[in-house]
Scaffold this active site. Structure first.
Site, PDB file in Angstrom:
ATOM      1  N   TYR A 136     131.806  25.369 -60.125  1.00  0.00           N
ATOM      2  CA  TYR A 136     131.834  26.836 -60.121  1.00  0.00           C
ATOM      3  C   TYR A 136     132.324  27.369 -61.477  1.00  0.00           C
ATOM      4  O   TYR A 136     131.694  28.241 -62.086  1.00  0.00           O
ATOM      5  CB  TYR A 136     132.736  27.334 -58.981  1.00  0.00           C
ATOM      6  CG  TYR A 136     132.767  28.841 -58.838  1.00  0.00           C
ATOM      7  CD1 TYR A 136     131.900  29.495 -57.970  1.00  0.00           C
ATOM      8  CD2 TYR A 136     133.657  29.620 -59.579  1.00  0.00           C
ATOM      9  CE1 TYR A 136     131.905  30.882 -57.841  1.00  0.00           C
ATOM     10  CE2 TYR A 136     133.673  30.996 -59.465  1.00  0.00           C
ATOM     11  CZ  TYR A 136     132.805  31.622 -58.592  1.00  0.00           C
ATOM     12  OH  TYR A 136     132.813  32.988 -58.481  1.00  0.00           O
TER      13      TYR A 136
ATOM     14  N   HIS B 269     126.365  34.372 -57.356  1.00  0.00           N
ATOM     15  CA  HIS B 269     126.666  34.086 -58.768  1.00  0.00           C
ATOM     16  C   HIS B 269     126.239  35.244 -59.673  1.00  0.00           C
ATOM     17  O   HIS B 269     125.768  35.016 -60.792  1.00  0.00           O
ATOM     18  CB  HIS B 269     126.060  32.738 -59.185  1.00  0.00           C
ATOM     19  CG  HIS B 269     126.772  31.594 -58.529  1.00  0.00           C
ATOM     20  ND1 HIS B 269     127.937  31.073 -59.039  1.00  0.00           N
ATOM     21  CD2 HIS B 269     126.530  30.940 -57.367  1.00  0.00           C
ATOM     22  CE1 HIS B 269     128.360  30.102 -58.233  1.00  0.00           C
ATOM     23  NE2 HIS B 269     127.535  30.015 -57.214  1.00  0.00           N
TER      24      HIS B 269
ATOM     25  N   ARG C 156     133.333  36.529 -44.437  1.00  0.00           N
ATOM     26  CA  ARG C 156     132.087  37.170 -44.874  1.00  0.00           C
ATOM     27  C   ARG C 156     130.989  36.136 -45.071  1.00  0.00           C
ATOM     28  O   ARG C 156     131.250  34.964 -45.326  1.00  0.00           O
ATOM     29  CB  ARG C 156     132.288  37.964 -46.167  1.00  0.00           C
ATOM     30  CG  ARG C 156     132.505  37.122 -47.433  1.00  0.00           C
ATOM     31  CD  ARG C 156     131.243  36.875 -48.228  1.00  0.00           C
ATOM     32  NE  ARG C 156     131.408  35.921 -49.303  1.00  0.00           N
ATOM     33  CZ  ARG C 156     131.180  34.610 -49.192  1.00  0.00           C
ATOM     34  NH1 ARG C 156     130.800  34.082 -48.052  1.00  0.00           N
ATOM     35  NH2 ARG C 156     131.351  33.805 -50.232  1.00  0.00           N
TER      36      ARG C 156
ATOM     37  N   GLY D  66     137.185  26.226 -45.541  1.00  0.00           N
ATOM     38  CA  GLY D  66     136.448  25.421 -46.525  1.00  0.00           C
ATOM     39  C   GLY D  66     134.968  25.318 -46.202  1.00  0.00           C
ATOM     40  O   GLY D  66     134.307  24.352 -46.571  1.00  0.00           O
TER      41      GLY D  66
ATOM     42  N   ASP E 171     128.429  38.233 -59.210  1.00  0.00           N
ATOM     43  CA  ASP E 171     129.592  39.148 -59.202  1.00  0.00           C
ATOM     44  C   ASP E 171     130.453  39.023 -60.455  1.00  0.00           C
ATOM     45  O   ASP E 171     130.946  40.025 -60.981  1.00  0.00           O
ATOM     46  CB  ASP E 171     130.425  39.026 -57.912  1.00  0.00           C
ATOM     47  CG  ASP E 171     131.058  37.676 -57.663  1.00  0.00           C
ATOM     48  OD1 ASP E 171     130.708  36.696 -58.359  1.00  0.00           O
ATOM     49  OD2 ASP E 171     131.916  37.595 -56.751  1.00  0.00           O
TER      50      ASP E 171
ATOM     51  N   ASP F 287     133.958  38.614 -52.440  1.00  0.00           N
ATOM     52  CA  ASP F 287     134.507  38.259 -51.132  1.00  0.00           C
ATOM     53  C   ASP F 287     135.633  39.214 -50.739  1.00  0.00           C
ATOM     54  O   ASP F 287     135.668  39.746 -49.627  1.00  0.00           O
ATOM     55  CB  ASP F 287     135.053  36.821 -51.158  1.00  0.00           C
ATOM     56  CG  ASP F 287     134.021  35.821 -51.648  1.00  0.00           C
ATOM     57  OD1 ASP F 287     132.820  36.162 -51.670  1.00  0.00           O
ATOM     58  OD2 ASP F 287     134.420  34.703 -52.018  1.00  0.00           O
TER      59      ASP F 287
ATOM     60  N   SER G 255     134.660  32.390 -46.879  1.00  0.00           N
ATOM     61  CA  SER G 255     135.762  33.175 -47.448  1.00  0.00           C
ATOM     62  C   SER G 255     137.016  33.220 -46.592  1.00  0.00           C
ATOM     63  O   SER G 255     137.654  34.263 -46.451  1.00  0.00           O
ATOM     64  CB  SER G 255     135.303  34.600 -47.753  1.00  0.00           C
ATOM     65  OG  SER G 255     134.368  34.584 -48.772  1.00  0.00           O
ATOM     66  N   SER G 256     137.385  32.057 -46.049  1.00  0.00           N
ATOM     67  CA  SER G 256     138.641  32.026 -45.288  1.00  0.00           C
ATOM     68  C   SER G 256     139.825  32.350 -46.194  1.00  0.00           C
ATOM     69  O   SER G 256     140.792  32.984 -45.744  1.00  0.00           O
ATOM     70  CB  SER G 256     138.829  30.664 -44.630  1.00  0.00           C
ATOM     71  OG  SER G 256     138.722  29.636 -45.598  1.00  0.00           O
TER      72      SER G 256
HETATM   73  C1  GLA Z   1     132.393  32.433 -54.279  1.00  0.00           C
HETATM   74  C2  GLA Z   1     133.249  33.389 -55.100  1.00  0.00           C
HETATM   75  C3  GLA Z   1     132.555  34.744 -55.240  1.00  0.00           C
HETATM   76  C4  GLA Z   1     131.125  34.591 -55.732  1.00  0.00           C
HETATM   77  C5  GLA Z   1     130.385  33.536 -54.922  1.00  0.00           C
HETATM   78  C6  GLA Z   1     129.014  33.248 -55.475  1.00  0.00           C
HETATM   79  O1  GLA Z   1     132.294  32.895 -52.961  1.00  0.00           O
HETATM   80  O2  GLA Z   1     134.495  33.566 -54.494  1.00  0.00           O
HETATM   81  O3  GLA Z   1     133.301  35.565 -56.103  1.00  0.00           O
HETATM   82  O4  GLA Z   1     131.080  34.292 -57.096  1.00  0.00           O
HETATM   83  O5  GLA Z   1     131.097  32.314 -54.849  1.00  0.00           O
HETATM   84  O6  GLA Z   1     128.210  34.370 -55.339  1.00  0.00           O
END
Ligand code: GLA
Length: 323
Positions: free
Chosen positions: A205, A18, A11, A106, A20, A157, A110-111
């Site tokens: 994060y 930041h 995705r 990486g 969710d 994600d 979202s792998s």
């Molecule tokens: C990563 C996390 C998500 C989200 C984003 C930032 O992708 O896996 O849950 O927090 O960062 O929007």
């Protein structure tokens, strides 16, 4: 051996970063690039997974609990998902499978969530657990991610990947997990550009997630907060973090309205404003990502650009008029 072949996409997040993990709004979109899992059942109570792109096979029992000993490390996402599904009462069975992907690993696309969801789909077909709903699957994948990587990620994600439709953005309210598919007009295309490898494990994060819980103990749920609430915070860092989240939720809502009205100039403006907010108030961008955004914005036809996802590296996304 019965052969099962399933896949799950990566995705890119168009806007709403930041937000969710405080139950806010996001607008991600599934990619064409995807991860595929192919294999079949075994009867020795073991799971064996290998990757077409990396050496080494991971082997672990179907009733796996502790993921930390599993090597290669990517297999922890598979094992984490197997564990979560078993805890949901899905019958466990041994299997042997190979994973292939054309998603960069990486790179912030979202792998790992794709690997969790593809594992869930594989097990669902293998044992015929068709009653496992996509939202249940996404929540299980989020728990698997927490356990496998230690990153306290939100649901964006996994839920986008579980329900997303090709060529269509997914508007998610991360509080009630309601989703709506938002089609982008044909006049624009989404451009994703890789900037730098990163891993969210060990990054700041988790610090941002902790900042948000501190903010919520001061002003209540961020998803309901106003800019005035944010501005009432004395601590400078927390005030800026809160300003980002509150304004970003607003930008996502406005973006959906702009896209549905086919006002892509406005959507582009909101994307760029989102980047500036992430760079200055939330401090998740990097100089290289800022440079990439500025370079893209100077290109003809580009309507907006921003960092995408967790940040500290990864990719930038732009929206541009189709030639
Ligand atoms: C990563 C996390 C998500 C989200 C984003 C930032 O992708 O896996 O849950 O927090 O960062 O929007």
């Amino acid at each position: 051996m019965t052969l099962v072949r399933v896949s799950a996409p990566g995705r890119v997040n168009l806007i709403g970063d930041h937000t969710d993990y405080t139950g806010g709004l996001v607008l991600p979109m599934v990619l064409e690039r995807r991860t595929t899992m192919e294999g079949g059942p075994t009867d020795d109570g073991m799971i064996r997974v290998s990757s077409a792109d990396e050496t080494g096979t991971a082997a672990f029992p179907v009733d796996i609990e502790d993921l930390e000993s599993i090597e290669p490390r990517w297999a922890r996402y598979v094992a984490g998902m197997v564990r979560e599904l078993r805890h949901l009462g899905v019958p466990s069975t041994g299997f042997e499978a190979t994973i292939t992907t054309d998603l960069p690993i990486g790179a912030g696309l979202s792998s790992s969530a794709a690997l969790e969801i593809v594992t869930g789909r594989f097990v669902r077909v293998l044992v015929g657990a068709n009653s496992i709903h996509d939202v249940t699957m996404a929540l299980a994948a989020q728990r698997a991610e927490h356990r496998a990587s230690g990153v306290p990620c939100g649901i964006m994600d996994q839920l986008c990947i579980a329900v997303g439709r090709r060529g269509t953005a997914t508007f998610i309210d991360c509080h009630d997990l309601a989703t709506r598919h938002v089609a982008l007009p044909d006049s624009v295309e989404v451009h994703v550009e890789f900037v730098a490898h990163r891993t969210l494990a060990g990054s700041e994060y988790a610090d941002r997630v902790a900042d948000c819980s501190r903010i919520e103990s001061l002003i209540g749920p961020l998803r309901l907060a106003t800019i005035d609430d944010a501005d009432s915070i004395d601590d400078d860092r927390l005030r800026r973090r809160a300003r980002h989240v509150v304004s970003e939720n607003r930008r996502v809502r406005d973006s959906v309205a702009a896209i549905e009205a086919h006002d892509m100039v406005e959507f582009g403006r909101l994307m760029t404003a989102s980047h500036r907010s992430l760079a200055s108030d939330y401090e998740t961008s990097t100089p290289a990502m800022n440079d990439a955004v500025d370079r893209l914005l100077a290109e003809p036809g580009v309507l907006g650009a921003r960092m995408t996802g967790g940040g500290f590296g990864g990719c930038v996304v732009a929206i541009r008029r189709r030639a």
